[in-house]
Write a protein that holds these residues in place. Structure first.
Motif, PDB file in Angstrom:
ATOM      1  N   LEU A   1       0.838  -1.203   0.000  1.00 29.42           N
ATOM      2  CA  LEU A   1       0.000   0.000   0.000  1.00 29.42           C
ATOM      3  C   LEU A   1       0.870   1.249   0.000  1.00 29.42           C
ATOM      4  N   SER A   2       0.479   2.214  -0.794  1.00 22.40           N
ATOM      5  CA  SER A   2       1.253   3.448  -0.921  1.00 22.40           C
ATOM      6  C   SER A   2       0.858   4.450   0.163  1.00 22.40           C
ATOM      7  N   PRO A   3       1.826   5.216   0.670  1.00 21.27           N
ATOM      8  CA  PRO A   3       1.491   6.307   1.598  1.00 21.27           C
ATOM      9  C   PRO A   3       0.574   7.348   0.968  1.00 21.27           C
ATOM     10  N   LEU A   4       0.475   7.323  -0.361  1.00 25.91           N
ATOM     11  CA  LEU A   4      -0.402   8.263  -1.065  1.00 25.91           C
ATOM     12  C   LEU A   4      -1.815   7.719  -1.229  1.00 25.91           C
ATOM     13  N   ALA A   5      -2.061   6.520  -0.706  1.00 27.66           N
ATOM     14  CA  ALA A   5      -3.406   5.941  -0.802  1.00 27.66           C
ATOM     15  C   ALA A   5      -4.404   6.818  -0.056  1.00 27.66           C
ATOM     16  N   GLY A   6      -5.625   6.824  -0.542  1.00 27.22           N
ATOM     17  CA  GLY A   6      -6.653   7.643   0.092  1.00 27.22           C
ATOM     18  C   GLY A   6      -7.068   7.080   1.442  1.00 27.22           C
ATOM     19  N   PRO A   7      -7.544   7.937   2.341  1.00 25.96           N
ATOM     20  CA  PRO A   7      -7.954   7.473   3.668  1.00 25.96           C
ATOM     21  C   PRO A   7      -9.089   6.458   3.621  1.00 25.96           C
ATOM     22  N   GLY A   8      -9.949   6.551   2.603  1.00 23.27           N
ATOM     23  CA  GLY A   8     -11.040   5.587   2.497  1.00 23.27           C
ATOM     24  C   GLY A   8     -10.533   4.178   2.274  1.00 23.27           C
ATOM     25  N   ALA A   9      -9.564   4.020   1.371  1.00 22.19           N
ATOM     26  CA  ALA A   9      -8.994   2.698   1.100  1.00 22.19           C
ATOM     27  C   ALA A   9      -8.273   2.155   2.326  1.00 22.19           C
ATOM     28  N   ILE A  10      -7.555   3.017   3.025  1.00 23.72           N
ATOM     29  CA  ILE A  10      -6.828   2.580   4.220  1.00 23.72           C
ATOM     30  C   ILE A  10      -7.804   2.190   5.328  1.00 23.72           C
ATOM     31  N   ARG A  11      -8.881   2.952   5.454  1.00 27.40           N
ATOM     32  CA  ARG A  11      -9.869   2.635   6.489  1.00 27.40           C
ATOM     33  C   ARG A  11     -10.511   1.275   6.217  1.00 27.40           C
ATOM     34  N   ARG A  12     -10.791   0.982   4.958  1.00 24.33           N
ATOM     35  CA  ARG A  12     -11.366  -0.327   4.615  1.00 24.33           C
ATOM     36  C   ARG A  12     -10.367  -1.446   4.891  1.00 24.33           C
ATOM     37  N   PHE A  13      -9.098  -1.199   4.590  1.00 19.09           N
ATOM     38  CA  PHE A  13      -8.077  -2.211   4.880  1.00 19.09           C
ATOM     39  C   PHE A  13      -7.963  -2.430   6.387  1.00 19.09           C
ATOM     40  N   ASN A  14      -7.969  -1.343   7.146  1.00 19.43           N
ATOM     41  CA  ASN A  14      -7.926  -1.474   8.604  1.00 19.43           C
ATOM     42  C   ASN A  14      -9.076  -2.340   9.109  1.00 19.43           C
ATOM     43  N   GLN A  15     -10.260  -2.127   8.548  1.00 17.18           N
ATOM     44  CA  GLN A  15     -11.424  -2.889   8.994  1.00 17.18           C
ATOM     45  C   GLN A  15     -11.271  -4.366   8.647  1.00 17.18           C
ATOM     46  N   GLU A  16     -10.708  -4.648   7.491  1.00 16.33           N
ATOM     47  CA  GLU A  16     -10.454  -6.045   7.112  1.00 16.33           C
ATOM     48  C   GLU A  16      -9.464  -6.688   8.082  1.00 16.33           C
ATOM     49  N   VAL A  17      -8.432  -5.939   8.437  1.00  9.70           N
ATOM     50  CA  VAL A  17      -7.437  -6.456   9.381  1.00  9.70           C
ATOM     51  C   VAL A  17      -8.068  -6.680  10.752  1.00  9.70           C
ATOM     52  N   ILE A  18      -8.899  -5.749  11.186  1.00 10.81           N
ATOM     53  CA  ILE A  18      -9.561  -5.899  12.490  1.00 10.81           C
ATOM     54  C   ILE A  18     -10.344  -7.205  12.544  1.00 10.81           C
ATOM     55  N   ARG A  19     -11.067  -7.522  11.475  1.00  9.85           N
ATOM     56  CA  ARG A  19     -11.839  -8.773  11.457  1.00  9.85           C
ATOM     57  C   ARG A  19     -10.919  -9.986  11.564  1.00  9.85           C
ATOM     58  N   ALA A  20      -9.798  -9.950  10.842  1.00  7.25           N
ATOM     59  CA  ALA A  20      -8.863 -11.073  10.889  1.00  7.25           C
ATOM     60  C   ALA A  20      -8.234 -11.211  12.271  1.00  7.25           C
ATOM     61  N   VAL A  21      -7.883 -10.093  12.886  1.00 10.35           N
ATOM     62  CA  VAL A  21      -7.256 -10.140  14.211  1.00 10.35           C
ATOM     63  C   VAL A  21      -8.263 -10.613  15.256  1.00 10.35           C
ATOM     64  N   ARG A  22      -9.515 -10.225  15.108  1.00  9.30           N
ATOM     65  CA  ARG A  22     -10.536 -10.720  16.039  1.00  9.30           C
ATOM     66  C   ARG A  22     -10.654 -12.237  15.957  1.00  9.30           C
ATOM     67  N   ASP A  23     -10.607 -12.768  14.744  1.00 10.38           N
ATOM     68  CA  ASP A  23     -10.670 -14.221  14.588  1.00 10.38           C
ATOM     69  C   ASP A  23      -9.475 -14.888  15.269  1.00 10.38           C
ATOM     70  N   LEU A  24      -8.290 -14.313  15.082  1.00  8.95           N
ATOM     71  CA  LEU A  24      -7.102 -14.873  15.723  1.00  8.95           C
ATOM     72  C   LEU A  24      -7.197 -14.730  17.237  1.00  8.95           C
ATOM     73  N   ARG A  25      -7.676 -13.573  17.702  1.00  5.36           N
ATOM     74  CA  ARG A  25      -7.861 -13.368  19.140  1.00  5.36           C
ATOM     75  C   ARG A  25      -8.790 -14.429  19.730  1.00  5.36           C
ATOM     76  N   ASN A  26      -9.885 -14.715  19.032  1.00  2.00           N
ATOM     77  CA  ASN A  26     -10.831 -15.721  19.510  1.00  2.00           C
ATOM     78  C   ASN A  26     -10.196 -17.109  19.541  1.00  2.00           C
ATOM     79  N   PHE A  27      -9.368 -17.397  18.547  1.00  3.00           N
ATOM     80  CA  PHE A  27      -8.660 -18.680  18.514  1.00  3.00           C
ATOM     81  C   PHE A  27      -7.709 -18.788  19.702  1.00  3.00           C
ATOM     82  N   LYS A  28      -6.999 -17.723  19.987  1.00  2.54           N
ATOM     83  CA  LYS A  28      -6.090 -17.726  21.133  1.00  2.54           C
ATOM     84  C   LYS A  28      -6.859 -17.942  22.437  1.00  2.54           C
ATOM     85  N   GLN A  29      -8.019 -17.315  22.552  1.00  3.94           N
ATOM     86  CA  GLN A  29      -8.834 -17.498  23.757  1.00  3.94           C
ATOM     87  C   GLN A  29      -9.284 -18.949  23.897  1.00  3.94           C
ATOM     88  N   GLU A  30      -9.668 -19.551  22.774  1.00  2.00           N
ATOM     89  CA  GLU A  30     -10.091 -20.953  22.806  1.00  2.00           C
ATOM     90  C   GLU A  30      -8.931 -21.857  23.211  1.00  2.00           C
TER      91      GLU A  30
END
Length: 341
Positions: free
Chosen positions: A72-101
């Motif tokens: 990802l480029s530092p010149l990417a728009g905030p909208g694209a970065i925000r969507r990527f952040n949200q995708e990462v959050i979902r993946a990390v939540r899944d990993l967090r839940n796995f760790k808890q299990e």
């Protein structure tokens, strides 16, 4: 918008800072999450093939996300970065839940292996932290520096203490000097963590303007009255000593300085341990990648501390220390001013 507890003003993150910080956090933490998946996989019992396969899938998922974050480029728009952040959050939540299990299965003796319960809890907390970081960025609001100091230190000091204990437990008992050093670091960071929690408690609930005059905490109306009296006195006097004002309570600056010093020391200790492991000059069952992993986290903490230290400077009308004698308190006799020794 005001933050809870301290009553200090928050401010919004600019689009440029949002993109830069999002990329920095993702590039650091996605690698950490990827390595967590590897460490879990290697620590499972061979009979737990389903858990090993799940951990390996997470490894591949975070490897993919890490590659995307690096592209990802530092010149990417905030909208694209925000969507990527949200995708990462979902993946990390899944990993967090796995760790808890996994943690639940370990502490209820349903699985064996070499994943220490505290280690699994440790990496679960780091996943929670990563989720919080990205969520705050997506909301576009920075918390006040004083609140950030308390929150970051309570999290990271515990992480540093955990690292010391993990290193100590994975060293061969014959490595007495390294074992002793790891024990000392664990004690040091336990003490700093207790102090961070104490400071957090002390500063909670203060009004937006906190003033310490001669040892007294003064609220806004009292401050205004004292300032008006000071102005009248100034007009009556031909010469006036300047009022010395510092921008934040010195205890916060001193505490931050102490933490930076301790973290630099443990960072150097971890780097030394990593070199010794790489050269086969010490006896342990530490994965060299784990040694590098914890050293990078110490570097991350130092980076955060440096940012907080910079933010302490420009803070105004938040925490002032007025270095002049305290006025007498009418209801007390003798005056309640701070008495020097």
């Amino acid at each position: 918008m005001e933050a809870e507890g301290w009553g200090m003003q928050t401010h919004r993150v600019t689009d440029r800072d949002f993109v830069r910080r999002s990329l920095e956090e993702n590039r650091f933490w996605l690698r950490i999450m990827k390595e967590h998946s590897l460490f879990l996989s290697e620590g499972f019992n061979r009979r737990d093939g389903d858990l090993i396969r799940t951990a390996n899938r997470f490894f591949e998922e975070f490897d993919r996300l890490l590659r995307r974050a690096r592209e990802l480029s530092p010149l990417a728009g905030p909208g694209a970065i925000r969507r990527f952040n949200q995708e990462v959050i979902r993946a990390v939540r899944d990993l967090r839940n796995f760790k808890q299990e996994v943690l639940l299965r370990i502490i209820t003796c349903r699985i064996a292996g070499f994943n220490l319960p505290l280690l699994v809890d440790h990496i679960r907390r780091e996943a929670e932290y990563f989720i919080t970081v990205l969520t705050r960025l997506n909301e576009g609001i920075d918390e006040p520096v004083e609140a950030a100091i308390a929150r970051e230190n309570v999290f990271w000091l515990r992480i540093m203490a955990d690292h010391s204990r993990f290193i100590r437990n994975l060293l061969d008992p014959s490595e007495r000097r390294l074992v002793e050093a790891a024990d000392q670091f664990a004690d040091q960071f336990d003490q700093l963590l207790a102090q961070a929690r104490d400071l957090d408690s002390m500063f909670q609930g203060f009004s937006p303007v906190l003033v310490i005059v001669g040892g007294h905490l003064l609220d806004q109306p009292t401050l205004v009255r004292l300032q008006e009296e000071e102005e009248r006195d100034r007009e009556e006097r031909e010469t006036e000593e300047p009022l010395l004002v510092e921008e934040t309570p010195p205890v916060l600056a001193q505490f931050t300085e102490d933490v930076i010093g301790a973290t630099q020391e443990i960072r150097d200790f971890k780097r030394t341990a990593a070199r010794l492991l790489a050269d086969c000059r010490t006896l342990s069952v530490i994965n060299p990648l784990l040694a590098d992993h914890v050293a990078r986290e110490a570097e991350k903490f130092l980076e955060i501390l440096g940012q907080l230290e910079q933010r302490l400077g420009p803070v105004r009308e938040k925490a002032l220390v007025v270095t002049q004698p305290a006025p007498p308190c009418p209801e007390l006799e003798p005056p309640c001013g701070h008495k020097g020794t």
